[in-house]
Design a protein around this motif. Sequence first.
Motif, PDB file in Angstrom:
ATOM      1  N   LEU A  28       0.809  -1.142  -0.029  1.00  0.00           N
ATOM      2  CA  LEU A  28       0.024   0.041   0.048  1.00  0.00           C
ATOM      3  C   LEU A  28       0.825   1.158   0.098  1.00  0.00           C
ATOM      4  O   LEU A  28       0.593   2.229  -0.580  1.00  0.00           O
ATOM      5  CB  LEU A  28      -0.978  -0.097   1.060  1.00  0.00           C
ATOM      6  CG  LEU A  28      -2.134  -1.188   1.106  1.00  0.00           C
ATOM      7  CD1 LEU A  28      -2.909  -1.066   2.534  1.00  0.00           C
ATOM      8  CD2 LEU A  28      -2.819  -0.632   0.086  1.00  0.00           C
ATOM      9  N   ILE A  34      -2.878   6.025  -2.235  1.00  0.00           N
ATOM     10  CA  ILE A  34      -3.322   5.285  -0.975  1.00  0.00           C
ATOM     11  C   ILE A  34      -2.800   5.982   0.365  1.00  0.00           C
ATOM     12  O   ILE A  34      -1.490   6.356   0.112  1.00  0.00           O
ATOM     13  CB  ILE A  34      -2.918   3.773  -0.850  1.00  0.00           C
ATOM     14  CG1 ILE A  34      -3.732   3.178  -2.269  1.00  0.00           C
ATOM     15  CG2 ILE A  34      -3.490   3.070   0.253  1.00  0.00           C
ATOM     16  CD1 ILE A  34      -5.336   3.123  -1.948  1.00  0.00           C
ATOM     17  N   LEU A  36      -2.097   4.937   4.050  1.00  0.00           N
ATOM     18  CA  LEU A  36      -2.373   3.886   5.287  1.00  0.00           C
ATOM     19  C   LEU A  36      -2.227   4.683   6.499  1.00  0.00           C
ATOM     20  O   LEU A  36      -1.281   5.087   6.765  1.00  0.00           O
ATOM     21  CB  LEU A  36      -1.286   2.683   5.017  1.00  0.00           C
ATOM     22  CG  LEU A  36      -1.305   1.673   6.116  1.00  0.00           C
ATOM     23  CD1 LEU A  36      -2.804   0.884   6.172  1.00  0.00           C
ATOM     24  CD2 LEU A  36      -0.296   0.631   5.996  1.00  0.00           C
ATOM     25  N   ILE A 119      -8.459  -1.520  -5.760  1.00  0.00           N
ATOM     26  CA  ILE A 119      -8.199   0.002  -5.640  1.00  0.00           C
ATOM     27  C   ILE A 119      -9.160   0.616  -6.869  1.00  0.00           C
ATOM     28  O   ILE A 119      -9.863   1.440  -6.580  1.00  0.00           O
ATOM     29  CB  ILE A 119      -6.929   0.434  -5.824  1.00  0.00           C
ATOM     30  CG1 ILE A 119      -5.937  -0.215  -4.598  1.00  0.00           C
ATOM     31  CG2 ILE A 119      -6.728   1.889  -5.736  1.00  0.00           C
ATOM     32  CD1 ILE A 119      -6.525  -0.081  -3.234  1.00  0.00           C
TER      33      ILE A 119
END
Length: 261
Positions: A28, A34, A36, A119
């Motif tokens: 990720l 993205i 996290l 995604i």
Amino acid sequence: MTENRRKKITAVIIDDDIPSIRLLAEELSRREDIQLCATAESLKEGENIIYKYQPDLIFLDMKFPEGNGLTWYEETTLPEHSKVVFHTCYQRYIHDALSLRVFDFLLKPFDPSELDVIIRRFKDLDKPQQKPDTIIGAIPTFSTTQSNHPRLISITSVTNSKVIVNPADIVYFRYMSERKIWECVFYNLKRIILKRQTTAETILGYGPDFVRTHKQYIVNVRYVGIINGNDCILLPPLDNITEIKISKTYRRDLMDRFYDI
């Protein structure tokens, strides 16, 4: 820079297996789209980080010492916009989870291309529906934009990994005669080599939109733009794919299915 951060998909990982957390977190972190936010090693801790960060995606393991992730998902009130992706090696729970309308699966060990599909599916949820009379010859919007809970199917890769996909994301299958094996091609041009036991009959059973055009090709008829002689021309932007051929044996069935759309 602030605008780019605002557009990122936020995610959390809830898993009691630290190596699994590390592998998924590393993957990720490679993705610019993205963010996290946090990881948790228990369901209780996971619940805390969910309410703290209100993530878009929740990567959730299935089995924990203190309980079952599936039961937890069923009983826990999550943020309305959050989507749960079960990150697990327990294939036997897939059908139960599908009945609860989880967003997707990422089976351990995962391939990065499988994460790509998840995604992109999430991003597609925010895309507006295309009106039928506005654009002719554009990529069809019959996929995940129609529903937050599309019908999913399980395909098996050559490495015997189960991959959960939306059949509407598949453009065509190609039989590689030199290897005697089928290949699955998605509309983002990602490819998965299927297990050797996969037959044409198995593929045709994945959904009513799949039709055989040639002994080497099975195509999703909703991506077909033009049937020109022995050539099957796909809708833009996939119209540069010229390999899909039509044989006399399968032409009639393809034509019937094409004009029934």
